[in-house]
Enzyme design. Structure first.
Site, PDB file in Angstrom:
ATOM      1  N   ASP A   8     -15.038  23.501  86.595  1.00 16.13           N
ATOM      2  CA  ASP A   8     -13.979  23.157  85.655  1.00 16.13           C
ATOM      3  C   ASP A   8     -14.135  21.685  85.245  1.00 16.13           C
ATOM      4  O   ASP A   8     -14.748  20.903  85.983  1.00 16.13           O
ATOM      5  CB  ASP A   8     -12.627  23.399  86.356  1.00 16.13           C
ATOM      6  CG  ASP A   8     -11.478  22.852  85.564  1.00 16.13           C
ATOM      7  OD1 ASP A   8     -11.370  23.202  84.370  1.00 16.13           O
ATOM      8  OD2 ASP A   8     -10.687  22.067  86.119  1.00 16.13           O
TER       9      ASP A   8
HETATM   10 MG   LIG Z   1      -8.628  21.727  85.546  1.00 14.77          MG
END
Ligand SMILES: [Mg+2]
Length: 231
Positions: A8
């Site tokens: 991420d």
């Molecule tokens: Mg994040």
């Protein structure tokens, strides 16, 4: 055996709190607005709520950008053009890339052991340009950003597109490293991937069963990269 890491971007590789604070201050200066002292608190509270609606499929990215600062300004008691602020904020955000502690060391330590792909919800150009500014793009094998993929995490379709591009890699041969229990960990777990939750703020997980590894700093993986191989 894990062959690929999905990583991420916001609050995993890049510090979204710091990047967004800097970008909002610049936008406020450009529009000559005084932001109240508790503005950041209001921003994070309302912004999280809006992103959760996106993750649930209740909003498109375009709608999110249209309503975000109108909603936040209303909650903060500010009278100003939220749509203009959003465009200035995003222009500034594209130029801010403050890394999360040890993020670059983490990428360097993992390079060669695994294929490394950023996996992010957001506008493609913004995320790609921020990763490049942080010097992280050179360590990545590729980036998957929802705007370009056509779906957002945690949707199954987001991962369908990613895996179709990865060739013969199976979900169980991949691990998602991320800070969001819904978008990153929940989505990846449901898809059959392994999960590593970056819990920098020491929150309590709602469902510990979806987490294979929990860390509070990326440094843990730098020192002990083999932990991933043992999952
Ligand atoms: Mg994040």
């Amino acid at each position: 055996m894990i062959r690929v890491l999905f990583i991420d971007v916001d609050d995993t590789l890049l510090d979204f709190d710091k990047c967004s604070a800097e970008s909002m201050n610049l936008a406020a200066r450009e529009m000559e607005i005084d932001l109240p002292e508790d503005f950041l608190t209001v921003f994070h509270r309302e912004n999280d709520k809006i992103w959760q609606r996106l993750e649930k499929g209740m909003l498109t990215m375009e709608e999110l950008f249209r309503i975000r600062f109108q909603t936040i300004f209303k909650a903060a008691g500010i009278e100003a053009d939220g749509v203009l602020f959003e465009s200035l904020f995003r222009k500034n955000l594209e130029r801010t890339a403050v890394p999360v502690e040890h993020a670059l060391d983490f990428l360097k330590a993992m390079k060669g052991r695994y294929l490394l792909y950023a996996a992010s919800n957001g506008p493609y150009h913004q995320q790609a340009s921020r990763l490049a500014q942080a010097g992280m793009d050179v360590w990545l094998d590729g980036i998957f950003v929802s705007e370009e993929v056509g779906f957002s995490k945690p949707k199954k379709e987001f991962f369908d597109v990613c895996f179709s591009r990865l060739g013969d890699i199976k979900p169980e041969e991949s691990m998602m490293v991320g800070d969001s229990l819904t978008a990153d960990i929940g989505g990846a777990h449901d898809y059959g991937m392994r999960t590593c939750w970056l819990n920098r703020k020491h929150k309590k997980p709602s469902d510990p069963n979806i987490i294979n590894i929990e860390i509070d700093s990326l440094q843990e993986l730098c020192y002990n990269p083999d932990i991933i191989g043992r999952i």
